[in-house]
Scaffold this motif. Structure first.
Motif, PDB file in Angstrom:
ATOM      1  N   GLY A 124      17.523 120.420 -18.312  1.00 33.90           N
ATOM      2  CA  GLY A 124      17.294 121.793 -18.730  1.00 33.90           C
ATOM      3  C   GLY A 124      16.087 122.447 -18.100  1.00 33.90           C
ATOM      4  O   GLY A 124      15.637 123.503 -18.552  1.00 33.90           O
ATOM      5  N   SER A 125      15.561 121.831 -17.054  1.00 31.01           N
ATOM      6  CA  SER A 125      14.382 122.352 -16.378  1.00 31.01           C
ATOM      7  C   SER A 125      14.381 121.803 -14.957  1.00 31.01           C
ATOM      8  O   SER A 125      14.890 120.698 -14.719  1.00 31.01           O
ATOM      9  N   PRO A 126      13.815 122.525 -14.003  1.00 35.28           N
ATOM     10  CA  PRO A 126      13.991 122.142 -12.608  1.00 35.28           C
ATOM     11  C   PRO A 126      13.003 121.096 -12.096  1.00 35.28           C
ATOM     12  O   PRO A 126      11.939 120.867 -12.668  1.00 35.28           O
ATOM     13  N   PHE A 127      13.388 120.491 -10.985  1.00 32.86           N
ATOM     14  CA  PHE A 127      12.524 119.679 -10.126  1.00 32.86           C
ATOM     15  C   PHE A 127      12.177 120.597  -8.955  1.00 32.86           C
ATOM     16  O   PHE A 127      13.046 121.026  -8.214  1.00 32.86           O
ATOM     17  N   ILE A 128      10.886 120.915  -8.801  1.00 36.17           N
ATOM     18  CA  ILE A 128      10.482 121.862  -7.769  1.00 36.17           C
ATOM     19  C   ILE A 128       9.271 121.322  -7.009  1.00 36.17           C
ATOM     20  O   ILE A 128       8.504 120.506  -7.532  1.00 36.17           O
ATOM     21  N   ASP A 129       9.125 121.771  -5.783  1.00 35.13           N
ATOM     22  CA  ASP A 129       8.000 121.371  -4.945  1.00 35.13           C
ATOM     23  C   ASP A 129       7.122 122.593  -4.702  1.00 35.13           C
ATOM     24  O   ASP A 129       7.613 123.649  -4.276  1.00 35.13           O
ATOM     25  N   VAL A 130       5.833 122.441  -4.969  1.00 35.25           N
ATOM     26  CA  VAL A 130       4.910 123.579  -4.911  1.00 35.25           C
ATOM     27  C   VAL A 130       3.657 123.196  -4.131  1.00 35.25           C
ATOM     28  O   VAL A 130       3.344 122.010  -3.959  1.00 35.25           O
ATOM     29  N   HIS A 131       2.944 124.203  -3.679  1.00 30.15           N
ATOM     30  CA  HIS A 131       1.623 123.980  -3.100  1.00 30.15           C
ATOM     31  C   HIS A 131       0.608 123.964  -4.231  1.00 30.15           C
ATOM     32  O   HIS A 131       0.625 124.831  -5.111  1.00 30.15           O
ATOM     33  N   ARG A 132      -0.275 122.981  -4.226  1.00 34.24           N
ATOM     34  CA  ARG A 132      -1.261 122.843  -5.301  1.00 34.24           C
ATOM     35  C   ARG A 132      -2.072 124.132  -5.494  1.00 34.24           C
ATOM     36  O   ARG A 132      -2.358 124.534  -6.633  1.00 34.24           O
ATOM     37  N   VAL A 133      -2.453 124.766  -4.411  1.00 31.18           N
ATOM     38  CA  VAL A 133      -3.245 125.992  -4.502  1.00 31.18           C
ATOM     39  C   VAL A 133      -2.494 127.066  -5.283  1.00 31.18           C
ATOM     40  O   VAL A 133      -3.076 127.750  -6.138  1.00 31.18           O
ATOM     41  N   ASP A 134      -1.195 127.219  -5.010  1.00 34.42           N
ATOM     42  CA  ASP A 134      -0.397 128.228  -5.706  1.00 34.42           C
ATOM     43  C   ASP A 134      -0.330 127.932  -7.198  1.00 34.42           C
ATOM     44  O   ASP A 134      -0.487 128.833  -8.036  1.00 34.42           O
ATOM     45  N   LEU A 135      -0.094 126.661  -7.532  1.00 34.49           N
ATOM     46  CA  LEU A 135       0.032 126.287  -8.939  1.00 34.49           C
ATOM     47  C   LEU A 135      -1.294 126.453  -9.671  1.00 34.49           C
ATOM     48  O   LEU A 135      -1.336 126.996 -10.784  1.00 34.49           O
ATOM     49  N   GLN A 136      -2.378 126.022  -9.061  1.00 31.09           N
ATOM     50  CA  GLN A 136      -3.681 126.146  -9.710  1.00 31.09           C
ATOM     51  C   GLN A 136      -4.034 127.611  -9.942  1.00 31.09           C
ATOM     52  O   GLN A 136      -4.568 127.962 -11.005  1.00 31.09           O
ATOM     53  N   ARG A 137      -3.716 128.461  -8.972  1.00 26.46           N
ATOM     54  CA  ARG A 137      -4.012 129.888  -9.134  1.00 26.46           C
ATOM     55  C   ARG A 137      -3.238 130.483 -10.313  1.00 26.46           C
ATOM     56  O   ARG A 137      -3.791 131.233 -11.129  1.00 26.46           O
ATOM     57  N   ILE A 138      -1.950 130.150 -10.411  1.00 28.06           N
ATOM     58  CA  ILE A 138      -1.123 130.676 -11.501  1.00 28.06           C
ATOM     59  C   ILE A 138      -1.640 130.181 -12.854  1.00 28.06           C
ATOM     60  O   ILE A 138      -1.736 130.949 -13.827  1.00 28.06           O
ATOM     61  N   MET A 139      -2.000 128.905 -12.928  1.00 23.37           N
ATOM     62  CA  MET A 139      -2.499 128.351 -14.182  1.00 23.37           C
ATOM     63  C   MET A 139      -3.858 128.947 -14.547  1.00 23.37           C
ATOM     64  O   MET A 139      -4.121 129.260 -15.714  1.00 23.37           O
ATOM     65  N   TYR A 140      -4.711 129.128 -13.560  1.00 18.55           N
ATOM     66  CA  TYR A 140      -6.024 129.731 -13.799  1.00 18.55           C
ATOM     67  C   TYR A 140      -5.869 131.153 -14.344  1.00 18.55           C
ATOM     68  O   TYR A 140      -6.529 131.538 -15.331  1.00 18.55           O
ATOM     69  N   ASN A 141      -4.996 131.932 -13.731  1.00 18.79           N
ATOM     70  CA  ASN A 141      -4.783 133.306 -14.187  1.00 18.79           C
ATOM     71  C   ASN A 141      -4.226 133.343 -15.605  1.00 18.79           C
ATOM     72  O   ASN A 141      -4.602 134.201 -16.422  1.00 18.79           O
ATOM     73  N   LYS A 142      -3.325 132.414 -15.918  1.00 21.15           N
ATOM     74  CA  LYS A 142      -2.775 132.349 -17.275  1.00 21.15           C
ATOM     75  C   LYS A 142      -3.876 132.017 -18.274  1.00 21.15           C
ATOM     76  O   LYS A 142      -3.968 132.645 -19.343  1.00 21.15           O
ATOM     77  N   ALA A 143      -4.705 131.050 -17.944  1.00 24.80           N
ATOM     78  CA  ALA A 143      -5.800 130.676 -18.841  1.00 24.80           C
ATOM     79  C   ALA A 143      -6.725 131.869 -19.097  1.00 24.80           C
ATOM     80  O   ALA A 143      -7.107 132.141 -20.244  1.00 24.80           O
TER      81      ALA A 143
END
Length: 439
Positions: A105-124
């Motif tokens: 019910g959820s995907p397996f995805i490949d991401v760049h660490r920088v992109d993920l950290q930025r999104i998480m930082y903005n959410k926080a």
């Protein structure tokens, strides 16, 4: 979860990596005040690829980040394991993207660490989390009101709970143990490579990258993995092989010619990828011995992520399990309505997270053994088992845990919020019992 009118906790998180940001998001969603202390002077734009498996992507969806992350990700349609010398397919999972979503019910995805950290930082930040940079921890002690974090600058910060999310070289771990505790070498190192699609000159390789897939090549004492990032506009390659770095050096610029010599004679597709490489980083892979406990006796200092369970990258679970840690911690704390309930929640956290994370860490070593077999009888038996399942629904315990019907569901099917909710139901807070435990 935390009710309006319940007491908000003041939570200090040390480290703004993926573990720290996951904990910050989850704790903030649990209606608590969160301050994150990061030693770096800025959140640097560095890093490489990450494989985000359904056990973590499920949490990103819970946090309302699923669509944003999937937009900047590559979702592999195929996962294949190749023999190192000729590229022969040993295992292959077609329609991998569809199977992952259907099963979990959820995907397996490949991401760049920088992109993920930025999104998480903005959410926080959106949730009201305070992130302070250039804050290096000197010690963690106690004040009359609770734990006290002292920075190298001399500044002191107080909170109801301190979360050590400061990674492999954790100062918080040393404070918890009250002794120096350096990481240990695993005997392996990693060459890490990122290639941009528009700089790849080989047309066949460009097609591989543009059509997101995951490919492993397994051989004697080494293996390689390659997968696409950023919607097929970038390729991440990691080469794992025996460690030859001196004991005091954990990362350095690698020699492209040395790397190519080490993998000469491997599948021409892989070596053609390596011909595209201009520069490469070389990382010593480290691990930690298991701790008796991740928390102090008062349950107001705890460790998460690489500070307590670093992992070999052979199952791509270092980041994913760290996100699980943060998710479980924040969900449990969402039920906390007063300070006296903190030890109860932290005890549940350790019960839920410690054994699972340590099992995964041990399995990474077993996956190394299965992928790094030297040519010989054991390797031929392994390849025969691979061959017996090729093109079929796998029905046996499998050398590749990525598609093993026993291990994969246990790993990818984990629902952090559900596990936390069930733990609270089965072990509700009992004030007298907690007083007895703490006295």
């Amino acid at each position: 979860m935390a009710e309006v009118g319940g007491q908000k906790l003041d939570i200090v998180i040390v480290g703004a990596g993926l573990a720290g940001l996951a904990a910050a998001i989850s704790c903030a969603l649990g209606n608590h005040n969160v301050c994150v202390l990061e030693a770096a002077k800025e959140l640097a734009e560095i890093g490489a690829g990450l494989q985000i498996t359904p056990n973590a992507s499920r949490l990103f969806r819970d946090w309302g980040l699923g669509n944003e992350i999937e937009t900047i990700a590559a979702e592999p349609t195929l996962l294949a394991v190749h023999r190192y010398s000729d590229g022969k397919i040993l295992a292959e999972e077609k329609e991998f993207n569809e199977k992952m979503r259907r099963k979990y019910g959820s995907p397996f995805i490949d991401v760049h660490r920088v992109d993920l950290q930025r999104i998480m930082y903005n959410k926080a930040k959106t949730l009201g989390v305070t992130v302070e940079l250039n804050c290096r921890v000197s010690s963690i002690g106690r004040s009359p009101t609770g734990p006290e974090v002292t920075l190298e600058s001399g500044r002191k910060l107080h909170g109801d709970l301190v979360v050590g999310a400061d990674g492999l070289w954790s100062k918080c771990r040393e404070c918890l143990l009250d002794r120096a505790d350096k990481p240990l070498p695993t005997g392996d190192l990693a060459y890490r490579i990122v290639l941009e699609l528009d700089k790849i000159t080989d047309p066949e390789l460009r097609r591989w990258v543009a059509n997101p897939q995951v490919h492993f090549w397994i051989g004697p004492h080494a293996h390689a993995v390659a997968y696409s990032l950023r919607a097929g506009t970038m390729c991440n390659i990691v080469l794992l092989c025996p460690d030859d770095l001196p004991s005091g050096l954990s990362k350095t610029k690698g020699s492209v010619s040395e790397m190519k010599r080490l993998f000469s004679g491997w599948d021409p597709i892989l070596t053609r990828f390596l011909d595209q490489v201009d520069e490469v980083d070389k990382w010593k892979l480290m691990h930690r011995e298991e701790l008796e406990s991740w928390t102090n006796p008062r349950k107001d200092l705890l460790l998460i992520g690489d500070s307590c369970h670093p992992m070999l990258p052979y199952l791509a679970q270092g980041a994913n399990s760290s996100v699980e840690d943060g998710g479980v911690l924040g969900r449990l704390l969402s039920y906390v309505k007063s300070k006296d309930q903190i030890p109860w929640a932290i005890r549940l956290y350790e019960d839920l997270r410690k054994s699972r994370s340590e099992i995964i860490a041990r399995e990474t070593f077993r996956q190394r053994d299965a992928f790094h077999m030297p040519d010989g009888e054991a390797q031929r038996v392994r390849d025969s088992l691979f061959a017996s399942q090729l093109g079929k629904e796998i029905s046996v315990k499998f050398p590749s845990r990525w598609t093993c019907p026993e291990f994969q569901p246990w790993l990818y099917g984990y629902d952090a919020y559900h596990e936390a909710d069930e733990a609270v139901k089965s072990q509700p807070f009992q004030a007298e019992a907690e007083v007895c435990r703490r006295s």
